[in-house]
Design a protein around this motif. Structure first.
Motif, PDB file in Angstrom:
ATOM      1  N   HIS A 130      32.481  21.774 -55.713  1.00 42.06           N
ATOM      2  CA  HIS A 130      31.345  20.903 -54.982  1.00 42.06           C
ATOM      3  C   HIS A 130      30.845  19.742 -55.995  1.00 42.06           C
ATOM      4  CE1 HIS A 130      31.705  23.850 -51.863  1.00 42.06           C
ATOM      5  NE2 HIS A 130      31.465  24.895 -52.856  1.00 42.06           N
ATOM      6  N   ARG A 131      30.339  19.895 -57.126  1.00 40.93           N
ATOM      7  CA  ARG A 131      29.917  18.885 -58.008  1.00 40.93           C
ATOM      8  C   ARG A 131      30.593  18.341 -59.010  1.00 40.93           C
ATOM      9  NH1 ARG A 131      27.551  23.933 -59.851  1.00 40.93           N
ATOM     10  NH2 ARG A 131      28.081  24.173 -62.205  1.00 40.93           N
ATOM     11  N   GLY A 132      31.825  18.805 -59.267  1.00 38.66           N
ATOM     12  CA  GLY A 132      32.602  18.396 -60.291  1.00 38.66           C
ATOM     13  C   GLY A 132      32.352  18.960 -61.463  1.00 38.66           C
ATOM     14  N   VAL A 133      32.613  17.944 -62.680  1.00 37.75           N
ATOM     15  CA  VAL A 133      32.611  18.307 -64.047  1.00 37.75           C
ATOM     16  C   VAL A 133      30.977  18.286 -64.390  1.00 37.75           C
ATOM     17  CG1 VAL A 133      32.902  17.722 -66.479  1.00 37.75           C
ATOM     18  CG2 VAL A 133      34.764  17.797 -64.847  1.00 37.75           C
ATOM     19  N   ASP A 134      30.457  19.288 -65.124  1.00 37.80           N
ATOM     20  CA  ASP A 134      29.013  19.365 -65.375  1.00 37.80           C
ATOM     21  C   ASP A 134      28.741  18.316 -66.383  1.00 37.80           C
ATOM     22  OD1 ASP A 134      28.231  21.879 -64.217  1.00 37.80           O
ATOM     23  OD2 ASP A 134      29.892  22.554 -65.313  1.00 37.80           O
ATOM     24  N   PRO A 135      27.502  17.789 -66.110  1.00 39.08           N
ATOM     25  CA  PRO A 135      27.059  16.560 -66.975  1.00 39.08           C
ATOM     26  C   PRO A 135      27.081  17.079 -68.228  1.00 39.08           C
ATOM     27  CG  PRO A 135      25.367  17.122 -65.170  1.00 39.08           C
ATOM     28  CD  PRO A 135      26.548  18.255 -65.383  1.00 39.08           C
ATOM     29  N   GLU A 136      26.886  18.037 -69.112  1.00 36.57           N
ATOM     30  CA  GLU A 136      27.059  18.305 -70.297  1.00 36.57           C
ATOM     31  C   GLU A 136      28.067  18.078 -70.908  1.00 36.57           C
ATOM     32  OE1 GLU A 136      27.043  22.406 -68.696  1.00 36.57           O
ATOM     33  OE2 GLU A 136      26.031  20.510 -68.150  1.00 36.57           O
ATOM     34  N   LEU A 137      29.334  18.348 -69.934  1.00 39.52           N
ATOM     35  CA  LEU A 137      30.812  18.333 -70.317  1.00 39.52           C
ATOM     36  C   LEU A 137      31.066  16.711 -70.291  1.00 39.52           C
ATOM     37  CD1 LEU A 137      32.101  21.333 -69.018  1.00 39.52           C
ATOM     38  CD2 LEU A 137      32.058  21.019 -71.342  1.00 39.52           C
ATOM     39  N   ASP A 138      30.700  16.318 -69.067  1.00 39.36           N
ATOM     40  CA  ASP A 138      31.210  14.772 -68.808  1.00 39.36           C
ATOM     41  C   ASP A 138      30.499  13.861 -69.892  1.00 39.36           C
ATOM     42  OD1 ASP A 138      32.311  12.838 -67.052  1.00 39.36           O
ATOM     43  OD2 ASP A 138      30.254  12.209 -66.861  1.00 39.36           O
ATOM     44  N   ALA A 139      29.365  14.124 -70.660  1.00 42.02           N
ATOM     45  CA  ALA A 139      28.843  13.365 -71.586  1.00 42.02           C
ATOM     46  C   ALA A 139      29.669  13.352 -72.693  1.00 42.02           C
ATOM     47  CB  ALA A 139      27.502  13.722 -72.040  1.00 42.02           C
ATOM     48  N   LEU A 140      30.620  14.529 -72.897  1.00 41.39           N
ATOM     49  CA  LEU A 140      31.356  14.649 -74.253  1.00 41.39           C
ATOM     50  C   LEU A 140      32.825  14.208 -74.268  1.00 41.39           C
ATOM     51  CD1 LEU A 140      29.818  18.267 -74.967  1.00 41.39           C
ATOM     52  CD2 LEU A 140      29.353  16.313 -76.506  1.00 41.39           C
ATOM     53  N   VAL A 141      33.303  13.961 -72.975  1.00 40.14           N
ATOM     54  CA  VAL A 141      34.584  13.750 -72.712  1.00 40.14           C
ATOM     55  C   VAL A 141      34.716  12.495 -71.855  1.00 40.14           C
ATOM     56  CG1 VAL A 141      36.666  14.553 -71.713  1.00 40.14           C
ATOM     57  CG2 VAL A 141      35.173  16.182 -72.740  1.00 40.14           C
ATOM     58  N   PRO A 142      34.830  11.542 -72.345  1.00 47.37           N
ATOM     59  CA  PRO A 142      34.865  10.076 -71.731  1.00 47.37           C
ATOM     60  C   PRO A 142      36.110   9.725 -70.963  1.00 47.37           C
ATOM     61  CG  PRO A 142      35.095   9.565 -74.203  1.00 47.37           C
ATOM     62  CD  PRO A 142      34.663  11.205 -73.862  1.00 47.37           C
ATOM     63  N   ASP A 143      37.004  10.310 -71.320  1.00 50.41           N
ATOM     64  CA  ASP A 143      38.538  10.015 -70.959  1.00 50.41           C
ATOM     65  C   ASP A 143      38.476  10.981 -69.275  1.00 50.41           C
ATOM     66  OD1 ASP A 143      39.298   8.337 -73.038  1.00 50.41           O
ATOM     67  OD2 ASP A 143      40.110  10.024 -74.097  1.00 50.41           O
ATOM     68  N   GLN A 144      39.013  10.289 -68.477  1.00 57.95           N
ATOM     69  CA  GLN A 144      39.030  10.798 -67.173  1.00 57.95           C
ATOM     70  C   GLN A 144      40.245  10.392 -66.380  1.00 57.95           C
ATOM     71  OE1 GLN A 144      35.879   9.610 -63.724  1.00 57.95           O
ATOM     72  NE2 GLN A 144      34.986  11.365 -64.814  1.00 57.95           N
ATOM     73  N   ILE A 145      40.856  11.505 -65.538  1.00 52.84           N
ATOM     74  CA  ILE A 145      42.058  11.421 -64.771  1.00 52.84           C
ATOM     75  C   ILE A 145      41.894  11.542 -63.559  1.00 52.84           C
ATOM     76  CG2 ILE A 145      42.459  13.967 -65.513  1.00 52.84           C
ATOM     77  CD1 ILE A 145      45.446  13.328 -66.000  1.00 52.84           C
ATOM     78  N   TYR A 146      42.605  10.844 -62.614  1.00 51.48           N
ATOM     79  CA  TYR A 146      42.570  11.346 -61.319  1.00 51.48           C
ATOM     80  C   TYR A 146      44.116  11.142 -60.766  1.00 51.48           C
ATOM     81  CZ  TYR A 146      43.296   6.502 -59.809  1.00 51.48           C
ATOM     82  OH  TYR A 146      43.570   4.965 -59.630  1.00 51.48           O
ATOM     83  N   VAL A 147      44.063  11.927 -59.457  1.00 52.93           N
ATOM     84  CA  VAL A 147      45.473  12.026 -58.656  1.00 52.93           C
ATOM     85  C   VAL A 147      45.483  10.762 -57.615  1.00 52.93           C
ATOM     86  CG1 VAL A 147      46.963  13.600 -57.426  1.00 52.93           C
ATOM     87  CG2 VAL A 147      45.755  14.570 -59.192  1.00 52.93           C
ATOM     88  N   PRO A 148      46.414  10.031 -57.871  1.00 53.64           N
ATOM     89  CA  PRO A 148      46.211   8.950 -56.848  1.00 53.64           C
ATOM     90  C   PRO A 148      46.705   9.366 -55.357  1.00 53.64           C
ATOM     91  CG  PRO A 148      47.655   8.451 -58.783  1.00 53.64           C
ATOM     92  CD  PRO A 148      47.160   9.849 -58.818  1.00 53.64           C
ATOM     93  N   MET A 149      46.112   9.090 -54.273  1.00 51.67           N
ATOM     94  CA  MET A 149      46.374   9.621 -52.954  1.00 51.67           C
ATOM     95  C   MET A 149      46.204   8.339 -51.860  1.00 51.67           C
ATOM     96  SD  MET A 149      43.902  13.070 -53.229  1.00 51.67           S
ATOM     97  CE  MET A 149      42.656  12.280 -54.243  1.00 51.67           C
TER      98      MET A 149
END
Length: 199
Positions: A130-149
């Motif tokens: 529901h909320r995706g990646v938690d803020p404490e993890l998001d702050a530590l991992v700047p590289d982000q990936i998504y599946v094109p749809m």
């Protein structure tokens, strides 16, 4: 009647060896507070299918999933799992081992999965349904990936997203012949075969 070891036959041992030798030592998933045990079980099945040997389970405010044999189709016994509760030590430890860590999401910094080189040592991080990646993890991992749809709905179930991303990782690695040679050392392979034959 006493249960016989699964590798009692030569065919079974050959099957175990075939699978172990294709396990990818440097490709893993980080599952963060995923709520539904069926989603976690499906993720483990995809890991087994695409040669991922290890999954990190980060659980802080979500109940740890009860992974029954039926829902996971016993995939949990073929994929090692390690539980974590501290974001900084988890991410820091993975970076020290040389992994690139790719978080799933749709922020402006996200790039399509095909633009990432997943033949490199890679960890894919999957967040809560529901909320995706938690803020404490998001702050530590700047590289982000998504599946094109291409559809009207712009999100996938977390277990489906995991399967699509792992397929792309498999495709990239397969092109480079990374499944044609063991990524584990000879001693590690033999130890894994012995362990698996005892399950």
């Amino acid at each position: 009647m006493k249960k016989l070891p699964q590798c009692r036959t030569d065919n079974r041992k050959a099957r175990v060896r075939h699978v172990v030798e294709r396990r990818q030592k440097d490709l893993r998933l980080l599952v963060a507070n995923v709520h539904d045990p069926h989603n976690v079980s499906a993720i483990l099945r995809s890991c087994d299918a695409f040669g991922v040997n290890a999954v990190d389970l980060y659980y802080t405010d979500t109940a740890f999933p009860n992974l029954g044999k039926k829902s996971s189709a016993s995939a949990k016994k073929w994929v090692s799992q390690q539980r974590h509760t501290d974001a900084a030590s988890l991410v820091g430890g993975l970076r020290e081992q040389g992994y690139q860590i790719l978080s799933t999401g749709f922020s402006e910094r996200a790039k399509p999965l095909t633009e990432w080189n997943m033949a490199l040592p890679t960890v894919i991080m999957l967040g809560n349904e529901h909320r995706g990646v938690d803020p404490e993890l998001d702050a530590l991992v700047p590289d982000q990936i998504y599946v094109p749809m291409m559809g009207m709905v712009q999100s996938l179930n977390v277990s489906v997203a995991a399967a699509v991303i792992l397929y792309e990782a498999w495709r990239q690695r397969n092109v480079k012949g990374m499944y044609d040679r063991p990524s584990y050392g000879a001693d590690e392979v033999e130890a894994m075969i012995e362990e698996w034959c005892s399950k």
